[in-house]
Design a protein around this motif. Structure first.
Motif, short mmCIF file in Angstrom:
data_model
loop_
_atom_site.label_atom_id
_atom_site.label_comp_id
_atom_site.label_asym_id
_atom_site.label_seq_id
_atom_site.Cartn_x
_atom_site.Cartn_y
_atom_site.Cartn_z
N SER A 78 0.83 -1.21 0.00
CA SER A 78 0.00 0.00 0.00
C SER A 78 0.86 1.25 0.00
O SER A 78 1.56 1.53 0.98
CB SER A 78 -0.90 0.03 1.23
OG SER A 78 -1.69 -1.12 1.28
N GLY A 79 0.79 2.01 -1.10
CA GLY A 79 1.47 3.30 -1.14
C GLY A 79 0.65 4.31 -0.38
O GLY A 79 -0.57 4.31 -0.47
N PHE A 80 1.30 5.18 0.40
CA PHE A 80 0.52 6.12 1.21
C PHE A 80 0.93 7.57 1.03
O PHE A 80 0.42 8.45 1.67
CB PHE A 80 0.54 5.72 2.68
CG PHE A 80 1.92 5.55 3.26
CD1 PHE A 80 2.63 6.65 3.70
CD2 PHE A 80 2.47 4.27 3.37
CE1 PHE A 80 3.88 6.48 4.24
CE2 PHE A 80 3.73 4.11 3.91
CZ PHE A 80 4.45 5.22 4.35
N THR A 81 1.92 7.84 0.17
CA THR A 81 2.26 9.24 -0.03
C THR A 81 1.58 9.74 -1.30
O THR A 81 1.18 8.95 -2.15
CB THR A 81 3.79 9.42 -0.17
OG1 THR A 81 4.23 8.66 -1.29
CG2 THR A 81 4.51 8.94 1.08
N GLN A 82 1.43 11.04 -1.41
CA GLN A 82 0.74 11.60 -2.57
C GLN A 82 1.58 11.46 -3.85
O GLN A 82 1.06 11.50 -4.95
CB GLN A 82 0.39 13.07 -2.33
CG GLN A 82 -0.69 13.25 -1.27
CD GLN A 82 -2.01 12.59 -1.66
OE1 GLN A 82 -2.50 12.75 -2.76
NE2 GLN A 82 -2.57 11.81 -0.75
N THR A 170 -11.12 2.39 -13.29
CA THR A 170 -12.33 2.79 -14.00
C THR A 170 -12.12 2.93 -15.50
O THR A 170 -13.01 3.38 -16.20
CB THR A 170 -12.85 4.12 -13.44
OG1 THR A 170 -11.77 5.06 -13.46
CG2 THR A 170 -13.36 3.96 -12.03
N THR A 171 -10.93 2.53 -16.01
CA THR A 171 -10.71 2.61 -17.45
C THR A 171 -11.68 1.69 -18.17
O THR A 171 -11.96 0.59 -17.70
CB THR A 171 -9.27 2.19 -17.81
OG1 THR A 171 -8.39 2.73 -16.86
CG2 THR A 171 -8.90 2.66 -19.19
N TRP A 223 -15.02 -15.72 -4.89
CA TRP A 223 -16.13 -15.62 -3.96
C TRP A 223 -17.36 -16.10 -4.71
O TRP A 223 -17.62 -15.64 -5.82
CB TRP A 223 -16.28 -14.15 -3.55
CG TRP A 223 -17.50 -13.81 -2.77
CD1 TRP A 223 -17.96 -14.45 -1.66
CD2 TRP A 223 -18.41 -12.75 -3.04
NE1 TRP A 223 -19.10 -13.84 -1.21
CE2 TRP A 223 -19.39 -12.80 -2.02
CE3 TRP A 223 -18.49 -11.75 -4.01
CZ2 TRP A 223 -20.44 -11.89 -1.98
CZ3 TRP A 223 -19.55 -10.86 -3.94
CH2 TRP A 223 -20.50 -10.93 -2.93
N MET A 274 3.76 0.54 2.42
CA MET A 274 3.95 -0.46 3.46
C MET A 274 3.46 -1.81 2.97
O MET A 274 2.56 -1.91 2.13
CB MET A 274 3.25 -0.05 4.76
CG MET A 274 1.78 0.22 4.60
SD MET A 274 1.05 0.76 6.14
CE MET A 274 0.92 -0.79 7.00
N ARG A 276 1.75 -5.34 3.83
CA ARG A 276 0.84 -5.89 4.84
C ARG A 276 0.32 -7.24 4.38
O ARG A 276 0.48 -7.62 3.23
CB ARG A 276 -0.38 -4.97 5.02
CG ARG A 276 -0.04 -3.55 5.34
CD ARG A 276 -1.28 -2.70 5.41
NE ARG A 276 -1.98 -2.61 4.13
CZ ARG A 276 -3.22 -3.02 3.93
NH1 ARG A 276 -3.92 -3.54 4.91
NH2 ARG A 276 -3.78 -2.90 2.74
N LYS A 277 -0.33 -7.92 5.30
CA LYS A 277 -1.06 -9.16 5.01
C LYS A 277 -0.25 -10.15 4.19
O LYS A 277 -0.70 -10.63 3.15
CB LYS A 277 -2.35 -8.84 4.24
CG LYS A 277 -3.33 -8.00 5.03
CD LYS A 277 -4.66 -7.99 4.30
CE LYS A 277 -5.48 -6.77 4.60
NZ LYS A 277 -6.45 -6.47 3.59
#
Lengths: 420, 438
Positions: A78-82, A170-171, A223, A274, A276-277
């Motif tokens: 997960s990228g978290f900076t702009q 959304t492309t 699922w 970061m 994760r998982k």
């Protein structure tokens, strides 16, 4: 008279059970008898339905997904900076991962069996709004996807690099080639000759046309939203979002060390995100099936406890009857009944009780099943489960009376009749 | 007399220790299994906001596909709203309080060099969310409605988030960095975990409360990711986030507070008018079908109680029944064995009523012992359920006082019921015939 006696002593056990007196005794103790029969009947009802539910759940647990479940794991980046650029990050990560010696292949995908999130598309074989459609879970994988997931290509071929579209969520541009599962192919074209399916055009959501490039044997939906878990379609697309998920397949026996290695590498290679998982597919599968595993465990505990209670009940009643009948047994022994006769008497009594219980229990089991079917989407109870449960109860019953029956067998006629 | 009977009962229980143990065990197992499953069902179907559950309503409108109902049932309604409708309903302010809401998430970067960033779930809502659901605050308050309109970057923290980022101190007025953006903290809520999590059962009826709360209007402003369930019958017209938001996809929940029937009827009129207006614009192609469900109605319609839990409860009832039949059988046998003693007591002047009371007391004693052992077993059973189903059922697997009382009464009642018939039989013997055979 003595001749008949002679012949009797040479006969097999159970051959001279006094059936009429036995029945009369049972009728005399009609209340305890009724309790025992009811208890066996209810036990049978719960046992057969419980075993049936357990086996249903086990079937779900053991059903194959089409992917290599043992040597694969997934993680989230997960990228978290702009200023984070998801596409560059995914490309750099996948390039590096695919170079690692322990890794067979890696792919960026949000969907894989057990991942829980999926989109469903409606497919049809000709254009137009009113055609019959077949639902399929949509996978978006690049040309490494088939190897990374461990799929088996039955016909046609894999995507090539320049077919793969890198897109945002959304492309709208649609790829021109797709790969589908064999179940989806047979649903769409009603054939099992997969090579005839390759090259045909299908229409997605009544709008986009695409040519089938290959058919894979199996790839379950992430699922099961619509009861069509075997229907999946793979598009040559990579969706870029700040939060990406990688699916990684390792060499045999290298899963654990590779998971650590990959997490360390990714965590330090780019500080704008970061990791994760980081979980093996087996772990994710266990979480997804947690409620089923839970239900199986609870049912097994109930079935076990129920069997114990039923057995203890039968044993308790038999021993109590034994105390009451000590004198009678002594008299029978004194009048010429041998030890086997006494033992077979008790076993026969038990079998008659169990049979009455089983017959009533069969009806109860079907009744309980009808209730469960009407309330909670459970299929009809096959007769085999009633038969298995009944056999269990017969064996349980005989085991339960064995100790008191042997005790009865060993009653000495002299002692039992003396304390008058 | 009562004390004497207790003494007799204890003596009788001790005289056949194995038989007594068998009966107590049978009752304990039955009660244990029942209590475990009843507790889980009871907590799953509990009223999460009892003082207000009649006044809070979840909105459903049928915005679905003209050719297919939302599910197999032709009358069924979508379980969420489109972003457009939920936003319109909230801004219309036709109810006492109202809030559209959705789920999102982001990464919090705590200040300090060694603090690690972590991911947090976000509940997007309007300011009415807090007073409507009586959310308790430790510090500060909810943001004001101006923040909703002005799309200000304000945030309310959960108690746990405040502890992990600010060590639990009053953080109101401070700034927190979420996904690289600065947000101003306006409040910190106390522990608040409605069970079930009624306000959003589509995304896990027993999930934890979100770690952050921020204005719903920021979803559009900052293009926040859509977490949680999203369902479409028609793909968005056009590309980009705006097209997704304005599409017919349903991903938003909506609750209103309507204090009385009149308010409810008026709100229903408003919804019907709204849909009729939208029909003129070419939306809502299905027949007019809107619904307001209060908390308990909503949870019943969404089948919050797991089917497995209900099925297990029925099976455990049958299990208890088997255990009771077992006890009846054993009591019958035991009391038959006592017939000579009963005959003697009848002969020396005890009335049938006395004997009846005495023996019923004995069965009650066994029942109480079984009940107590059953509660202990239920505790073990609930621990087992926790270990099987993981942490998220922590709040579902605890025994409270009322459940313990229920357990004891079921045990007592069922053992007395089980004992009635054997006792009656035992007391109805002719003393002469019993004494004669001695």
């Amino acid at each position: 008279m003595s001749d008949t006696n002679q012949s009797h002593s040479n006969t097999m056990p159970f051959s001279r059970i006094p059936f009429l007196p036995l029945l009369r005794t049972l009728i005399r103790q009609k209340y305890t008898f009724t309790m025992l029969v009811l208890q066996i009947a209810l036990t049978l009802a719960v046992l057969s339905n419980g075993l049936f539910i357990v086996s249903q759940r086990l079937d779900i647990l053991q059903r194959p997904t089409g992917i290599d479940e043992t040597h694969t794991f997934a993680l989230t980046s997960s990228g978290f900076t702009q200023s984070f650029n998801p596409q560059n990050s995914i490309k750099a990560d996948l390039d590096a991962l695919r170079q690692m010696p322990n890794i067979v292949n890696a792919v960026a995908t949000y969907a894989f069996p057990f991942s829980g999130s999926s989109e469903w598309d409606e497919l049809q074989t000709s254009t137009g709004q009113d055609e019959i459609t077949v639902p399929a879970a949509s996978y978006k994988l690049d040309e490494h996807g088939i190897e990374a997931l461990g799929l088996t290509l039955l016909a046609g071929e894999n995507f090539n690099t320049n077919e793969v579209l890198w897109q945002t969520q959304t492309t709208k541009t649609f790829p021109s080639a797709v790969i589908i599962t064999s179940k989806l192919a047979s649903d769409l074209f009603n054939t099992t000759d997969w090579s005839t399916v390759v090259g045909k055009t299908i229409y997605i959501n009544a709008t986009y046309g695409a040519v089938i490039k290959g058919v894979v044997e199996q790839l379950q939906a992430p699922w099961d939203a619509v009861g069509k878990i075997e229907n999946s379609i793979i598009y040559p697309r990579v969706i870029t979002r700040n939060s990406a998920r990688y699916f990684i397949r390792t060499q045999a026996n290298k899963l654990q060390e590779t998971m650590v290695e990959v997490e360390d590498y990714l965590a330090t290679s780019n500080q704008q995100r970061m990791i994760r998982k980081v979980q093996s597919i087996q772990t994710i599968k266990k979480q997804v099936y947690g409620p089923d595993i839970g239900a199986i465990s609870i049912l097994m505990v109930v079935i076990f406890a129920l069997s114990i209670v039923a057995a203890l009940g039968i044993a308790g009643l038999t021993s109590f009857n034994l105390v009451k009948r000590k004198k009678q047994i002594g008299i029978r022994r004194a009048l010429g009944a041998n030890k086997t006769d006494i033992l077979s008497y008790f076993i026969a009594e038990n079998i008659i009780q169990s049979t009455c219980g089983v017959l009533l229990g069969w009806l109860l089991a079907l009744g309980l099943n009808v209730f469960l079917v009407s309330q909670y989407a459970l299929p009809k109870l096959p007769l085999s489960y009633v038969v298995i449960a009944a056999l269990c109860l017969y064996i349980l019953g005989i085991l339960a009376i064995l100790k008191p029956a042997i005790k009865a067998m060993n009653i000495s006629p002299a002692l039992a009749t003396r304390d008058q | 007399m009562f004390g004497y009977y207790i003494k007799l009962a204890l003596k009788s229980v001790k005289r056949n220790p194995i038989l007594s143990l068998l009966m107590v065990t049978a009752i304990a197992l039955g009660i244990g299994a029942c209590m475990t499953t009843i507790t889980v069902n009871y907590l799953m179907s509990a009223d999460p906001i009892p003082h207000k559950s009649q006044q809070l309503f979840h909105i459903q409108v049928d915005s679905w596909d003209p050719n297919n109902a939302y599910s197999d049932d032709a009358d069924s309604l979508p379980n969420q709203l489109t972003w457009t409708d939920a936003t319109n309903f909230t801004l219309a302010k036709k109810a006492l309080r109202q809030s559209a809401m959705g789920m999102s998430g982001g990464i919090i970067e705590p200040a300090g060099d060694d603090a690690k960033p972590f991911e947090a779930s976000i509940r997007l809502a309007y300011t009415d969310f807090f007073p409507m659901f009586d959310v308790p605050f430790i510090y500060g308050t909810a943001w004001d409605s101006q923040s909703d309109t002005d799309r200000e970057q304000v945030v309310v923290l959960s108690k746990r988030t405040n502890e992990s980022v600010f060590g639990g101190e009053n953080s109101v007025g401070k700034t927190i960095v979420i996904d690289g953006r600065n947000f101003q903290i306006v409040g910190v809520i106390d522990d608040w975990q409605p069970m079930p999590k009624f306000y959003d059962v589509n995304n896990g009826g027993f999930n934890e409360t979100e770690q952050l709360f921020m204005p719903f209007s920021l979803k559009e402003e900052l293009e926040l990711p859509n977490w949680g369930n999203n369902n479409c019958w028609k793909s968005p017209d056009g590309e980009g986030y705006k097209a997704f938001l304005q599409s017919e996809c349903i991903n938003t929940q909506m609750w209103v507070e309507l204090p009385n029937d009149l308010a409810k009827a008026e709100y229903m009129d408003y919804l019907n008018n709204y849909v009729m207006e939208q029909k003129k614009l070419g939306r809502f192609p299905r027949p007019l079908n809107n619904r307001l469900s209060n908390v308990m109605e909503w949870m019943a319609s969404q089948e919050v109680v797991e089917e497995d839990a209900k099925m297990m409860m029925w099976l455990s009832f049958m299990f208890l029944l088997v255990c009771l039949l077992n006890t009846i059988g054993l009591l019958l046998a035991k009391f038959t064995g006592k017939s000579s003693e009963i005959g003697l007591r009848l002969a020396v002047g005890a009335s049938k009523a006395d004997l009846f009371k005495q023996h019923l007391l004995e069965t009650a004693l066994i029942g109480v012992m079984g009940g107590i052992a059953g509660i202990l077993l239920a505790l073990v059973g609930l621990q087992g359920i926790k270990s099987l189903y993981g942490d998220f059922v922590d709040d579902l697997a605890s025994l409270d006082l009322s459940m313990i009382l229920v357990a004891l009464s079921i045990a007592l009642l069922s053992s007395i019921l089980a004992g009635l018939y054997p006792t009656w039989r035992a007391c109805n013997i002719a003393p002469a015939s019993q004494l004669k055979s001695q």
